[in-house]
Design a protein around this motif. Sequence first.
Motif, PDB file in Angstrom:
ATOM      1  N   PHE A  57       9.671  -7.791  -3.767  1.00 24.59           N
ATOM      2  CA  PHE A  57       9.149  -6.422  -3.680  1.00 24.59           C
ATOM      3  C   PHE A  57       7.896  -6.370  -2.801  1.00 24.59           C
ATOM      4  N   ASN A  58       7.613  -5.175  -2.252  1.00 27.92           N
ATOM      5  CA  ASN A  58       6.288  -4.960  -1.666  1.00 27.92           C
ATOM      6  C   ASN A  58       5.327  -4.366  -2.688  1.00 27.92           C
ATOM      7  N   ALA A  59       5.836  -3.885  -3.802  1.00 27.90           N
ATOM      8  CA  ALA A  59       4.982  -3.341  -4.858  1.00 27.90           C
ATOM      9  C   ALA A  59       4.217  -4.472  -5.547  1.00 27.90           C
ATOM     10  N   PRO A  60       2.952  -4.204  -5.930  1.00 28.05           N
ATOM     11  CA  PRO A  60       2.192  -2.965  -5.744  1.00 28.05           C
ATOM     12  C   PRO A  60       1.224  -3.022  -4.551  1.00 28.05           C
ATOM     13  N   HIS A  61       1.647  -3.667  -3.474  1.00 30.50           N
ATOM     14  CA  HIS A  61       0.853  -3.754  -2.241  1.00 30.50           C
ATOM     15  C   HIS A  61       0.613  -2.344  -1.684  1.00 30.50           C
ATOM     16  N   TRP A  62      -0.555  -2.149  -1.047  1.00 29.95           N
ATOM     17  CA  TRP A  62      -0.799  -0.871  -0.370  1.00 29.95           C
ATOM     18  C   TRP A  62       0.271  -0.637   0.689  1.00 29.95           C
ATOM     19  N   PRO A  63       0.509   0.574   1.142  1.00 32.73           N
ATOM     20  CA  PRO A  63      -0.154   1.823   0.741  1.00 32.73           C
ATOM     21  C   PRO A  63       0.235   2.211  -0.686  1.00 32.73           C
ATOM     22  N   TRP A  64      -0.751   2.712  -1.423  1.00 34.19           N
ATOM     23  CA  TRP A  64      -0.525   3.016  -2.826  1.00 34.19           C
ATOM     24  C   TRP A  64       0.182   4.360  -2.954  1.00 34.19           C
ATOM     25  N   GLU A  65       1.527   4.256  -3.034  1.00 32.40           N
ATOM     26  CA  GLU A  65       2.398   5.421  -3.133  1.00 32.40           C
ATOM     27  C   GLU A  65       3.383   5.172  -4.267  1.00 32.40           C
ATOM     28  N   ALA A  66       3.359   6.032  -5.238  1.00 39.32           N
ATOM     29  CA  ALA A  66       4.272   5.923  -6.375  1.00 39.32           C
ATOM     30  C   ALA A  66       5.439   6.878  -6.192  1.00 39.32           C
ATOM     31  N   PRO A  67       6.465   6.781  -7.047  1.00 39.09           N
ATOM     32  CA  PRO A  67       7.547   7.767  -6.971  1.00 39.09           C
ATOM     33  C   PRO A  67       7.013   9.193  -7.061  1.00 39.09           C
ATOM     34  N   GLY A 114      -7.259   5.521  -0.221  1.00 40.61           N
ATOM     35  CA  GLY A 114      -6.186   6.140  -0.986  1.00 40.61           C
ATOM     36  C   GLY A 114      -5.963   5.463  -2.323  1.00 40.61           C
ATOM     37  N   GLY A 115      -5.008   6.021  -3.057  1.00 37.11           N
ATOM     38  CA  GLY A 115      -4.604   5.414  -4.306  1.00 37.11           C
ATOM     39  C   GLY A 115      -5.520   5.727  -5.468  1.00 37.11           C
ATOM     40  N   THR A 116      -4.976   5.522  -6.654  1.00 40.53           N
ATOM     41  CA  THR A 116      -5.732   5.649  -7.903  1.00 40.53           C
ATOM     42  C   THR A 116      -5.168   4.623  -8.880  1.00 40.53           C
ATOM     43  N   GLN A 117      -5.879   4.420  -9.965  1.00 41.02           N
ATOM     44  CA  GLN A 117      -5.361   3.521 -10.995  1.00 41.02           C
ATOM     45  C   GLN A 117      -4.016   4.020 -11.512  1.00 41.02           C
ATOM     46  N   LYS A 118      -3.877   5.331 -11.690  1.00 38.89           N
ATOM     47  CA  LYS A 118      -2.619   5.882 -12.195  1.00 38.89           C
ATOM     48  C   LYS A 118      -1.478   5.617 -11.214  1.00 38.89           C
ATOM     49  N   THR A 119      -1.755   5.784  -9.915  1.00 38.52           N
ATOM     50  CA  THR A 119      -0.732   5.516  -8.914  1.00 38.52           C
ATOM     51  C   THR A 119      -0.291   4.051  -8.986  1.00 38.52           C
ATOM     52  N   TYR A 120      -1.263   3.164  -9.066  1.00 40.40           N
ATOM     53  CA  TYR A 120      -0.995   1.730  -9.137  1.00 40.40           C
ATOM     54  C   TYR A 120      -0.140   1.398 -10.362  1.00 40.40           C
ATOM     55  N   GLN A 121      -0.478   1.994 -11.484  1.00 39.89           N
ATOM     56  CA  GLN A 121       0.278   1.748 -12.715  1.00 39.89           C
ATOM     57  C   GLN A 121       1.726   2.213 -12.571  1.00 39.89           C
ATOM     58  N   ARG A 122       1.915   3.365 -11.942  1.00 38.60           N
ATOM     59  CA  ARG A 122       3.272   3.884 -11.767  1.00 38.60           C
ATOM     60  C   ARG A 122       4.079   3.021 -10.802  1.00 38.60           C
ATOM     61  N   MET A 123       3.431   2.450  -9.806  1.00 35.27           N
ATOM     62  CA  MET A 123       4.121   1.553  -8.883  1.00 35.27           C
ATOM     63  C   MET A 123       4.634   0.317  -9.614  1.00 35.27           C
ATOM     64  N   VAL A 133      17.903 -15.706  -9.700  1.00 30.67           N
ATOM     65  CA  VAL A 133      17.322 -14.443  -9.252  1.00 30.67           C
ATOM     66  C   VAL A 133      15.811 -14.603  -9.289  1.00 30.67           C
ATOM     67  N   PHE A 134      15.189 -14.470  -8.134  1.00 31.00           N
ATOM     68  CA  PHE A 134      13.743 -14.713  -8.010  1.00 31.00           C
ATOM     69  C   PHE A 134      13.052 -13.396  -7.663  1.00 31.00           C
ATOM     70  N   PHE A 135      12.332 -12.828  -8.645  1.00 31.75           N
ATOM     71  CA  PHE A 135      11.564 -11.604  -8.435  1.00 31.75           C
ATOM     72  C   PHE A 135      10.144 -11.983  -8.019  1.00 31.75           C
ATOM     73  N   LEU A 136       9.700 -11.468  -6.877  1.00 31.41           N
ATOM     74  CA  LEU A 136       8.346 -11.735  -6.397  1.00 31.41           C
ATOM     75  C   LEU A 136       7.626 -10.417  -6.167  1.00 31.41           C
ATOM     76  N   ALA A 137       6.532 -10.200  -6.883  1.00 31.21           N
ATOM     77  CA  ALA A 137       5.679  -9.037  -6.656  1.00 31.21           C
ATOM     78  C   ALA A 137       4.671  -9.359  -5.559  1.00 31.21           C
ATOM     79  N   ASP A 138       4.047  -8.326  -5.013  1.00 32.18           N
ATOM     80  CA  ASP A 138       3.126  -8.487  -3.885  1.00 32.18           C
ATOM     81  C   ASP A 138       1.734  -8.008  -4.304  1.00 32.18           C
ATOM     82  N   ASP A 139       0.777  -8.905  -4.333  1.00 34.15           N
ATOM     83  CA  ASP A 139      -0.620  -8.586  -4.696  1.00 34.15           C
ATOM     84  C   ASP A 139      -0.758  -8.156  -6.160  1.00 34.15           C
ATOM     85  N   LEU A 140       0.041  -8.695  -7.039  1.00 32.95           N
ATOM     86  CA  LEU A 140      -0.033  -8.348  -8.455  1.00 32.95           C
ATOM     87  C   LEU A 140      -1.028  -9.259  -9.160  1.00 32.95           C
ATOM     88  N   GLY A 141      -1.966  -8.666  -9.906  1.00 36.00           N
ATOM     89  CA  GLY A 141      -2.958  -9.438 -10.619  1.00 36.00           C
ATOM     90  C   GLY A 141      -2.390 -10.155 -11.838  1.00 36.00           C
TER      91      GLY A 141
END
Length: 490
Positions: free
Chosen positions: A225-235, A254-263, A42-50
Motif C-alpha cells: 500500500f501507499n497508505a498512510p503516506h502523504w498526500p493525506w487523502e481519505a475516502p 495538508g491533512g489532519t489526525q482524523k484524515t490519517y486515521q481514516r486512511m 500474502v505480504f501486506f506492507l504499509a507506507d510510513d506507518l508508525g
Amino acid sequence: MPDNQAISRRSLLRHAAAGTLALASGIEDLFGQAAPKPPNIVFFLADDLGYADVSCYGRPDVSTPNIDRMAAKGVRFLQAYANSAVCTATRVALITGRYQYRLRVGLEEPLAGNFPDVGLPPEHPTLPSVLKRAGYGTTLIGKWHLGTLPKFGPLKSGYDHFYGFRGSALDYYFHTGTDHRDDLWDDDVPVDQTGYLTDLLGGRAVDVVNGYAKAGQPFLISLHFNAPHWPWEAPGDEAESSRLRYSDLNDFDGGTQKTYQRMIGEMDTQIGRVLQALDANGLTENTIVIFTSDNGGERFADTWPFTGRKTELLEGGLRIPAVISWPARIPQGRTTDQVAISMDWLPTLLAAAGSAPDSAFPSDGMNLLPALTGNTAAISRKLFWRFKANAQRAARDGDFKYLKILENTFLFNVVDDPMERANLKERRKGTYNQILAEWNQWNATMLPEIDESFTGGFTGDELADHIGAPKASGKADNPSASKAPSDKLR
C-alpha cells in the motif's frame, strides 16, 4: 533370527528418519508419503506507518479489526525493525534479504534525484525471483519505487505481474506522482482508472487471489500500500485531491489526525477483503500472511513508546509493527520478543517454501521460523544502520544500542529505556567501545556514502564504476563487493 530382527528395526528407524527428512525437504512420494503443499504468501506492507498506529499495538483512536485478526491468529513482534528510516532503502533490503547498503539503489533515497541509471539490478536474486524458480506465481500490487523503465521494474526482478505505481508517492484519486504525471500501471502498460487508490489495490489483490486459487498454483502476492503516506487523502476527500493536483504533492500543510486515521482504517478494510478471499477459497490454513511497515511513522503517526520519526535512527524512526499468521504451522495469539528486521523475511519465507537464498548472494537476514514455530528462546542480534542526513549511525547488540547524530554519541539500553533518555556511554564504556568497533567493521564492508546531488560529471557507466551501480550496458558489478569512492566523488 534376533540379529535379523534387530537389523529390521534399525532399517525401519532409518526409513522413518528419511521419510521425515523428505517431508521437511519437499521431496515427494518417498515411501508413499507426499510432501506437504508449499504455503501461499500474502505480504501486506504499509507506507510510513508508525509502530503504534494499529489498534493491536495500542492506538486507541483507530480501529483495525482485520490486522488485529491476523495478530490473534498468529504472532505479533514486539521488537521488529525496518532496515532503514526511509522507503526505498528498506524495500531493497526486503526484496533482496541483504543490507541495502550493498547496492547503489539502497543508499537512502537516490531515486528522488535525477538518477535514471540507478535501480534494483534485474540480475540480482530477489524474493519473487527465487520463489518463481520454485514454481510460485508472483504478483506485486502497489508501490515499487526501486527504479524506472526501461532498465528497472517489477517484471524484471521476479514478479510475473504488476499493478500499481513506480514512484515514491501517488495522489489517491488522480493517480499522479510528485511530477504530476500519471503513474498507474498494469504490468508495463500505463492505465487510466477512477477510484480511491487503496480500494483499487485491494480489489486487484482479491482478483489475484481468486485467479491463483482457480489455477491451483502456490503464490506470492506482495500488496504494498501507499497508505498512510502523504498526500493525506481519505475516502471522500476528492476536494483535497483537486487542491493538490497542480501544487506540491508533498502536502506539507495538508491533512489532519482524523484524515490519517481514516486512511489507516480504509487500508485495514482492504486487508479484510483479501483475508476473506483466502477464506472463501479455502486457502487460509496454508497461507502465510504478514503485515508490517517500511519505516517508522511521519507527521501524524503514533510511535509510542518511542521517540523519533521517519528519517531518524531513533527507535521511532526504525521500530515497526510486524504480524505473521500461518495457521498450519505457527501458534496463535502469541507475541515474541525476538528482534527482527525487514531483511529477515526473505530467508524466512524461502525456508517456509522449501527453498533457500542464492548462494552467490547470501542473506544478511535470519530465518525466523524456529522462533515462530517452536518454544525456542529469542536469539540475540547485531544489527546496523546509517543515514547520511545528520550523520546518523546506529547499531543494536543485544539490549544495547549505539547511536550517533551529528557529533553527539549515545549508548542506550532500549529494552529498559525505550524512549532513549539515559545515555550510558560513560557508565558502560566497554560496551560502547565494542559496539562502535563492530559498527566500523560492518560499515567497511558496505558501499561508501556519497553525495546524492553530485555526480562529478561522469557518464552513466563511469559513475556506475565508482559507486557500484548497474551499468547502462546491463552488466553490473557484484553487489556484495564494496568499492572505495573515487577522489572525484569525495
